[in-house]
Design a protein around this motif. Sequence first.
Motif, PDB file in Angstrom:
ATOM      1  N   LEU A   1       0.871  -1.169   0.000  1.00 40.68           N
ATOM      2  CA  LEU A   1       0.000   0.000   0.000  1.00 40.68           C
ATOM      3  C   LEU A   1       0.909   1.220   0.000  1.00 40.68           C
ATOM      4  N   GLY A   2       1.083   1.823  -1.175  1.00 34.62           N
ATOM      5  CA  GLY A   2       2.080   2.883  -1.285  1.00 34.62           C
ATOM      6  C   GLY A   2       3.454   2.310  -0.982  1.00 34.62           C
ATOM      7  N   SER A   3       4.110   2.869   0.035  1.00 34.33           N
ATOM      8  CA  SER A   3       5.437   2.380   0.430  1.00 34.33           C
ATOM      9  C   SER A   3       5.379   1.396   1.589  1.00 34.33           C
ATOM     10  N   CYS A   4       4.169   1.024   2.029  1.00 30.96           N
ATOM     11  CA  CYS A   4       4.016   0.176   3.221  1.00 30.96           C
ATOM     12  C   CYS A   4       3.850  -1.299   2.873  1.00 30.96           C
ATOM     13  N   PHE A   5       4.494  -2.148   3.657  1.00 26.79           N
ATOM     14  CA  PHE A   5       4.307  -3.589   3.567  1.00 26.79           C
ATOM     15  C   PHE A   5       3.036  -3.968   4.325  1.00 26.79           C
ATOM     16  N   PRO A   6       2.483  -5.157   4.066  1.00 24.73           N
ATOM     17  CA  PRO A   6       1.276  -5.578   4.793  1.00 24.73           C
ATOM     18  C   PRO A   6       1.511  -5.621   6.299  1.00 24.73           C
ATOM     19  N   THR A   7       0.473  -5.281   7.043  1.00 26.01           N
ATOM     20  CA  THR A   7       0.540  -5.412   8.503  1.00 26.01           C
ATOM     21  C   THR A   7       0.559  -6.894   8.865  1.00 26.01           C
ATOM     22  N   THR A   8      -0.366  -7.656   8.252  1.00 28.53           N
ATOM     23  CA  THR A   8      -0.380  -9.113   8.371  1.00 28.53           C
ATOM     24  C   THR A   8      -0.903  -9.680   7.052  1.00 28.53           C
ATOM     25  N   PHE A   9      -0.659 -10.943   6.821  1.00 27.87           N
ATOM     26  CA  PHE A   9      -1.208 -11.594   5.631  1.00 27.87           C
ATOM     27  C   PHE A   9      -1.311 -13.096   5.865  1.00 27.87           C
ATOM     28  N   THR A  10      -2.235 -13.722   5.135  1.00 27.29           N
ATOM     29  CA  THR A  10      -2.408 -15.175   5.098  1.00 27.29           C
ATOM     30  C   THR A  10      -2.318 -15.582   3.631  1.00 27.29           C
ATOM     31  N   PRO A  11      -2.361 -16.865   3.330  1.00 24.24           N
ATOM     32  CA  PRO A  11      -2.282 -17.274   1.921  1.00 24.24           C
ATOM     33  C   PRO A  11      -3.367 -16.689   1.033  1.00 24.24           C
ATOM     34  N   ARG A  12      -4.491 -16.261   1.589  1.00 23.08           N
ATOM     35  CA  ARG A  12      -5.596 -15.766   0.773  1.00 23.08           C
ATOM     36  C   ARG A  12      -6.051 -14.359   1.158  1.00 23.08           C
ATOM     37  N   GLU A  13      -5.358 -13.718   2.108  1.00 22.49           N
ATOM     38  CA  GLU A  13      -5.824 -12.397   2.554  1.00 22.49           C
ATOM     39  C   GLU A  13      -4.637 -11.533   2.967  1.00 22.49           C
ATOM     40  N   VAL A  14      -4.738 -10.246   2.652  1.00 21.81           N
ATOM     41  CA  VAL A  14      -3.709  -9.293   3.063  1.00 21.81           C
ATOM     42  C   VAL A  14      -4.392  -8.154   3.808  1.00 21.81           C
ATOM     43  N   PHE A  15      -3.754  -7.701   4.893  1.00 22.32           N
ATOM     44  CA  PHE A  15      -4.374  -6.718   5.785  1.00 22.32           C
ATOM     45  C   PHE A  15      -3.400  -5.573   6.028  1.00 22.32           C
ATOM     46  N   PHE A  16      -3.899  -4.334   5.873  1.00 18.84           N
ATOM     47  CA  PHE A  16      -3.117  -3.128   6.159  1.00 18.84           C
ATOM     48  C   PHE A  16      -3.853  -2.301   7.204  1.00 18.84           C
ATOM     49  N   ASN A  17      -3.135  -1.852   8.215  1.00 12.95           N
ATOM     50  CA  ASN A  17      -3.654  -0.897   9.197  1.00 12.95           C
ATOM     51  C   ASN A  17      -2.574   0.169   9.354  1.00 12.95           C
ATOM     52  N   VAL A  18      -2.743   1.329   8.695  1.00  9.12           N
ATOM     53  CA  VAL A  18      -1.670   2.312   8.585  1.00  9.12           C
ATOM     54  C   VAL A  18      -2.195   3.711   8.886  1.00  9.12           C
ATOM     55  N   GLU A  19      -1.264   4.618   9.195  1.00 10.75           N
ATOM     56  CA  GLU A  19      -1.599   6.013   9.433  1.00 10.75           C
ATOM     57  C   GLU A  19      -1.637   6.775   8.102  1.00 10.75           C
ATOM     58  N   LEU A  20      -2.476   7.799   8.039  1.00  6.52           N
ATOM     59  CA  LEU A  20      -2.544   8.619   6.833  1.00  6.52           C
ATOM     60  C   LEU A  20      -1.251   9.395   6.589  1.00  6.52           C
ATOM     61  N   ASP A  21      -0.450   9.567   7.640  1.00  6.61           N
ATOM     62  CA  ASP A  21       0.827  10.253   7.492  1.00  6.61           C
ATOM     63  C   ASP A  21       1.916   9.328   6.952  1.00  6.61           C
ATOM     64  N   ASP A  22       1.602   8.024   6.832  1.00  8.31           N
ATOM     65  CA  ASP A  22       2.576   7.051   6.377  1.00  8.31           C
ATOM     66  C   ASP A  22       2.250   6.587   4.948  1.00  8.31           C
TER      67      ASP A  22
END
Length: 316
Positions: free
Chosen positions: A51-72
């Motif tokens: 997501l932009g320059s961010c790596f996933p917060t967590t991921f599984t074989p079928r799902e990727v999850f991002f929880n990030v700040e708008l400043d990041d």
Amino acid sequence: MMAFFWYCEFLLWLVAVGLAAADLKLDCGPDHVTLVWSDSRSQADTSLFRLGSCFPTTFTPREVFFNVELDDCNFRRLVSGNDLNYTNDLFYVSSPDSYVLPFTLPVVCSYQRPKNWYPMLYEPVSSTYGVEDLEFHIELMNANFSGPAETSSFPLGSMIPIKASVDAVAHQPLLLLLEECVAATTSNLEVAVETYTIITNKGCLVDSKITRSKFEQRQKPSELQLSLQAFRFGLGQEVYIHCTMSAWDPNGVDSTKKACHYVKDHGWELLDNPVYSSICDCCDSSCKTRRARSPGTGNGLSQKAVIGPLTITDLA
């Protein structure tokens, strides 16, 4: 980050064949974003999502999850009317042996802009040392240079007022100059792919040859006011203006220490004394740097600074 009532909405477009079945969920918080991409049938390697320059917060074989700040994550901020938009891209970088091609999904979070809220302006204050301490400043101003700007959004073709200054405590009087200024879409000039030249050649406002940009009449030697016409470079993106400021002995102006702008039907003009505008003749070629003199004879001091982010919007 934003203590005000807000609403959010999002727009996500699928731009790659075979991704229509993917489930995308975006939650735009007041100062953060939660995004989930999932597809039980996809062969995509979820560790390769960004997501932009961010790596996933967590991921599984079928799902990727991002929880990030708008400043990041290099979110881009655009103020348009009553809307405050944060945009980014969810993209899949793929791998050489993957059957899944790279793809990109635009992400937009829109908030209502409160009437009394304006974007924060980055006003760096830097110091350098010579005979005495010097403190350089550069900032966006309002239309008549009477105070700080209330917005960092400028329509294409409008004027962007910029003031540079130097504080010299217990120091001989100094003349503030802008040696070089370029615009980029990043605050780190070293990683900029493209730049737009505004001032070059030791004080030549080359942008004034093709626009209405100009240096305003000085109010004091230690200040320099620049009216910069909003350009098309970086249109709709966050733009940063990178400058090299310098402070010199006011009596030491020459072809390498000057403030020159182009006047239509007249040519290059020296701001501080048009009678000596021949100093500016080198603006169309090369203004060579002389050997630096010692501090005791008025050698200048310089400092790099950045102003931004600001946004230039299309009139259409």
